[in-house]
Write an enzyme that holds these catalytic residues in place. Structure first.
Site, PDB file in Angstrom:
ATOM      1  CG  HIS A   1      -4.364  -8.177 -42.424  1.00 44.65           C
ATOM      2  ND1 HIS A   1      -4.375  -7.933 -41.076  1.00 44.65           N
ATOM      3  CD2 HIS A   1      -3.651  -9.317 -42.587  1.00 44.65           C
ATOM      4  CE1 HIS A   1      -3.692  -8.879 -40.444  1.00 44.65           C
ATOM      5  NE2 HIS A   1      -3.241  -9.723 -41.348  1.00 44.65           N
TER       6      HIS A   1
ATOM      7  CB  VAL B   1      -6.304  -3.093 -35.610  1.00 50.46           C
ATOM      8  CG1 VAL B   1      -6.551  -4.461 -34.968  1.00 50.46           C
ATOM      9  CG2 VAL B   1      -6.983  -2.001 -34.796  1.00 50.46           C
ATOM     10  CB  CYS B   2      -3.889  -5.142 -39.885  1.00 51.77           C
ATOM     11  SG  CYS B   2      -5.657  -5.396 -40.158  1.00 51.77           S
ATOM     12  CB  THR B   3       0.441  -2.345 -37.954  1.00 46.90           C
ATOM     13  OG1 THR B   3       0.145  -1.764 -39.233  1.00 46.90           O
ATOM     14  CG2 THR B   3       1.918  -2.176 -37.650  1.00 46.90           C
TER      15      THR B   3
ATOM     16  CG  LEU C   1       0.344  -8.473 -40.295  1.00 47.03           C
ATOM     17  CD1 LEU C   1       0.368  -7.300 -41.263  1.00 47.03           C
ATOM     18  CD2 LEU C   1       0.542  -9.770 -41.041  1.00 47.03           C
TER      19      LEU C   1
END
Length: 212
Positions: free
Chosen positions: A37, A44-46, A49
């Protein structure tokens, strides 16, 4: 360094949200999905995950461990994890590597200067129990990763490692497979594929999935 499919991935020792990790020791005899990330607190990464946390039972069924990486430090990770759990309604159940010194990012060639000199691109690495790199996928910042596809690839890799088949376009677990072209002896074919097969062309032979 540039990692290519079939290469042995490098080991490292690095801090994470779950303490110090020696990668080889942590991986053990499992498959691993390592995904990077660009930074903490990215939208988006939240969501990604959170999705990986929800899919833990699916990864467990396949003997797969998941591990994320972000270039921020563990203190930042702690705050981000709280946000992930709150916004995605899931408990984070795997570690996030802290990589403020870019050690792992450089080892795995996650810095692409034309995209950014300072943060990692969003790459997925699938690594087998022998620590061999089996797949890489690199996504742009605007597009969330498709973890159903990553599970599909793992299913294909684990199947084709143990049977003389390949998987065709859009294959999913349970679908028919392709017999590898190198297998030609009719007696061997009969022994390996007791369910039979359909010869569409001499090089294109379809058979029910052998391990189903």
């Amino acid at each position: 360094m540039t990692l290519r499919l079939g290469d042995t991935v490098p080991n490292f020792t690095q801090q994470s949200s779950e303490g110090e990790i020696n990668f080889y020791d942590w991986a053990g005899d499992s498959w691993v999905v390592l995904f990077s990330h660009p930074a903490d607190y990215t939208p988006v990464c939240t969501t990604e995950l959170g999705e990986v946390a929800r899919l833990k039972p699916e990864f467990d069924k396949r003997n797969v461990k998941t591990i994320a990486l972000s270039v921020d430090d563990t203190e930042s990770h702690t705050g981000w994890i709280s946000d992930i759990e709150d916004t995605q309604s899931v408990k984070l159940n795997y570690p996030i590597l802290a990589d403020p010194d870019r050690k792992v990012s450089d080892l795995y060639d996650m810095i692409h200067p034309n995209a950014s000199n300072t943060v990692t691109v969003r790459t997925v690495f699938i690594i087998d129990p022998e620590k061999k790199l089996r797949l890489t996928l690199t996504y742009p910042p605007s597009t969330g990763r498709n973890f159903d596809e990553i599970l599909r690839v793992i299913d294909s890799l684990q199947l084709t490692d143990h049977h003389s088949v390949a998987t065709p376009a859009n294959w999913k677990d349970g679908d028919d497979c392709v017999i590898v072209p190198s297998l030609k002896d009719p007696e061997v074919l009969k022994e390996k594929f007791p369910k039979g097969y359909t010869e569409v062309r001499s090089y294109l032979r379809m058979t029910p999935q052998p391990n189903k």
